[in-house]
Design a protein around this motif. Structure first.
Motif, PDB file in Angstrom:
ATOM      1  N   GLY A 265       0.816  -1.202   0.000  1.00 46.32           N
ATOM      2  CA  GLY A 265       0.000   0.000   0.000  1.00 46.32           C
ATOM      3  C   GLY A 265       0.849   1.251   0.000  1.00 46.32           C
ATOM      4  N   LYS A 266       0.164   2.389   0.134  1.00 50.38           N
ATOM      5  CA  LYS A 266       0.845   3.684   0.121  1.00 50.38           C
ATOM      6  C   LYS A 266       0.411   4.507   1.327  1.00 50.38           C
ATOM      7  CE  LYS A 266       1.293   3.827  -4.910  1.00 50.38           C
ATOM      8  NZ  LYS A 266       0.972   4.591  -6.162  1.00 50.38           N
ATOM      9  N   ARG A 267       0.531   3.904   2.470  1.00 51.15           N
ATOM     10  CA  ARG A 267       0.170   4.612   3.705  1.00 51.15           C
ATOM     11  C   ARG A 267       1.233   5.655   4.025  1.00 51.15           C
ATOM     12  NH1 ARG A 267      -1.587  -0.768   5.158  1.00 51.15           N
ATOM     13  NH2 ARG A 267       0.564  -1.210   5.800  1.00 51.15           N
ATOM     14  N   LEU A 268       0.779   6.858   4.364  1.00 51.45           N
ATOM     15  CA  LEU A 268       1.672   7.966   4.670  1.00 51.45           C
ATOM     16  C   LEU A 268       1.554   8.336   6.145  1.00 51.45           C
ATOM     17  CD1 LEU A 268       0.996  10.327   1.602  1.00 51.45           C
ATOM     18  CD2 LEU A 268       2.772   8.575   1.835  1.00 51.45           C
ATOM     19  N   LEU A 269       2.667   8.731   6.712  1.00 47.82           N
ATOM     20  CA  LEU A 269       2.706   9.312   8.045  1.00 47.82           C
ATOM     21  C   LEU A 269       3.332  10.694   7.909  1.00 47.82           C
ATOM     22  CD1 LEU A 269       2.409   9.335  11.102  1.00 47.82           C
ATOM     23  CD2 LEU A 269       4.611   8.148  11.257  1.00 47.82           C
ATOM     24  N   VAL A 270       2.522  11.710   8.170  1.00 48.02           N
ATOM     25  CA  VAL A 270       2.980  13.095   8.017  1.00 48.02           C
ATOM     26  C   VAL A 270       3.127  13.697   9.409  1.00 48.02           C
ATOM     27  CG1 VAL A 270       2.485  15.350   7.020  1.00 48.02           C
ATOM     28  CG2 VAL A 270       1.777  13.263   5.816  1.00 48.02           C
ATOM     29  N   VAL A 271       4.318  14.196   9.703  1.00 51.10           N
ATOM     30  CA  VAL A 271       4.609  14.854  10.976  1.00 51.10           C
ATOM     31  C   VAL A 271       4.663  16.351  10.714  1.00 51.10           C
ATOM     32  CG1 VAL A 271       6.204  15.070  12.893  1.00 51.10           C
ATOM     33  CG2 VAL A 271       5.889  12.851  11.780  1.00 51.10           C
ATOM     34  N   ILE A 272       3.751  17.097  11.352  1.00 51.92           N
ATOM     35  CA  ILE A 272       3.677  18.547  11.185  1.00 51.92           C
ATOM     36  C   ILE A 272       4.142  19.195  12.485  1.00 51.92           C
ATOM     37  CG2 ILE A 272       2.170  20.505  10.686  1.00 51.92           C
ATOM     38  CD1 ILE A 272       0.294  18.606   9.235  1.00 51.92           C
TER      39      ILE A 272
END
Length: 304
Positions: A265-272
Motif C-alpha cells: 500500500g501507500k500509507r503515509l505518516l505526516v509529521v507537522i
C-alpha cells in the motif's frame, strides 16, 4: 540385692538406649521430610517465577489477572524467603558442627560425646521446628494450588501482546534517547498502527510548551521498527503556520524522513511541527483536502 540392682540398672540402660534410638529415628525422618519439602518448594518456585516473568513482559489490561499476578508475586517472595531461611540455618548448623569437631579433644570421651550430641540435637530442633515445618507445608499447599490453576491463566496470558522494550545497553550509545514516557510511547504507536473507523484520517495532536521534548518524543515514535514497516513514507513538515498551503505545496515542502519500498500500500505518516499557533480555519481546510488525497491507513502527527 546385687541381682535386683543389676536388673534395675539393666532395665534403665535398655530404656535409655531405646529412647535415644527412637529420637534419632524421628530426627532422621523429620530431616528427610524437610529435604523433600524444600526440593518441592524449589520446583514450585521455578514454575511460578517463569509465569511471573512472562506476565511482566505482557501488556495485561484485565484487572482480575493483574490481581492474580500480584498474588503470585507475593507468594513467590514468601517462598523464596522461607527457602533462603532454611538454607541459611543449614549452613549455620554445618559451620557450628565443623567448629565443634575442630576443637574437640577426644572423639571417644563420653562426656564430650554427650555434649556434642546434645548441642547437635538442639541446633537441629531450631532448623526443623514445628512452626517452621507448618509454615513450609502451608506455603507449598498455596503454591501447588496456584500451579494447578495455571493452565487457564497461561491461555489468557498468551492472548495479550508482548511489550516492546529496548535493551538497557542501548541507552549508552543511542543518541537522543528519551528516558521515561514508555507508556505514552506505546499508546502513540498503537494509535498509528490501528485503522480508523469509516476510513477517516487519524490525527494525533501533541501540544505543550516549548522545549519539553515533543519533537524528541515524535522522533522516537517514528524511529520504531513497527512504525517504519507499517508506513511506506514518513514525511516531515516544519513551518511557522499553515497559511497559503495547498496539498501540492504542502507535499513539496515536506522532507522525506523514511521510505519503505517493501511496504504494502501507500500509507503515509505526516509529521507537522508548527512553531506558532494553529489557525483553526487553515487547519480544517488542509485536513479536509488531505482526506481526499491520502490513502486509507495514513496518519498525521501535529505538534505545536
Amino acid at each position: 540385692m546385687e541381682a535386683l540392682t543389676s536388673a534395675v540398672l539393666g532395665d534403665l540402660v535398655s530404656r535409655a538406649i531405646s529412647i535415644m534410638v527412637e529420637k534419632c529415628r524421628e530426627q532422621t525422618t523429620t530431616e528427610t521430610i524437610a529435604e523433600e519439602d524444600l526440593q518441592r518448594l524449589h520446583q514450585l518456585l521455578l514454575r511460578i517465577s517463569a509465569v511471573v516473568e512472562e506476565a511482566e513482559w505482557r501488556c495485561i489490561t484485565n484487572r482480575g489477572m493483574i490481581r492474580q499476578v500480584s498474588m503470585m508475586i507475593k507468594q513467590m517472595f514468601r517462598g523464596y524467603y522461607l527457602l533462603d531461611s532454611f538454607n541459611f540455618r543449614k549452613k549455620k548448623t554445618y559451620d557450628e558442627e565443623v567448629g565443634h569437631s575442630l576443637f574437640a579433644q577426644s572423639k571417644f570421651n563420653p562426656a564430650k560425646r554427650f555434649r556434642r550430641l546434645s548441642s547437635n540435637t538442639q541446633v537441629e530442633s531450631i532448623v526443623i521446628g514445628r512452626n517452621n515445618g507448618k509454615e513450609l507445608k502451608q506455603v507449598i499447599l498455596v503454591l501447588e494450588s496456584m500451579v494447578a490453576d495455571m493452565k487457564e491463566f497461561a491461555i489468557f496470558l498468551m492472548s495479550y501482546p508482548r511489550m516492546y522494550q529496548q535493551p538497557y545497553g542501548s541507552y549508552l550509545f543511542v543518541d537522543k534517547c528519551m528516558f521515561g514516557r514508555q507508556m505514552e510511547r506505546e499508546q502513540a504507536i498503537n494509535f498509528l498502527l490501528q485503522d480508523e473507523p469509516n476510513g477517516n484520517l487519524g490525527v494525533l495532536p501533541i501540544i505543550g510548551p516549548g522545549l519539553i521534548g515533543k519533537s524528541t518524543f515524535v522522533e522516537q515514535v517514528c524511529h520504531d521498527e513497527r512504525v517504519r514497516n507499517y508506513f511506506s513514507l514518513i514525511l516531515f513538515y516544519s513551518k511557522t503556520d499553515l497559511k497559503e498551503e495547498s496539498v501540492t505545496t504542502f507535499i513539496d515542502n515536506c522532507v522525506i524522513k523514511h521510505q519503505n519500498i517493501a511496504s504494502d500500500g501507500k500509507r503515509l505518516l505526516v509529521v507537522i511541527e508548527l512553531l506558532g499557533d494553529v489557525d483553526e480555519g487553515e487547519w480544517k481546510r488542509l485536513l479536509h483536502t488531505s482526506e481526499r488525497y491520502m490513502t486509507h491507513g495514513s496518519k498525521i502527527i501535529i505538534t505545536c
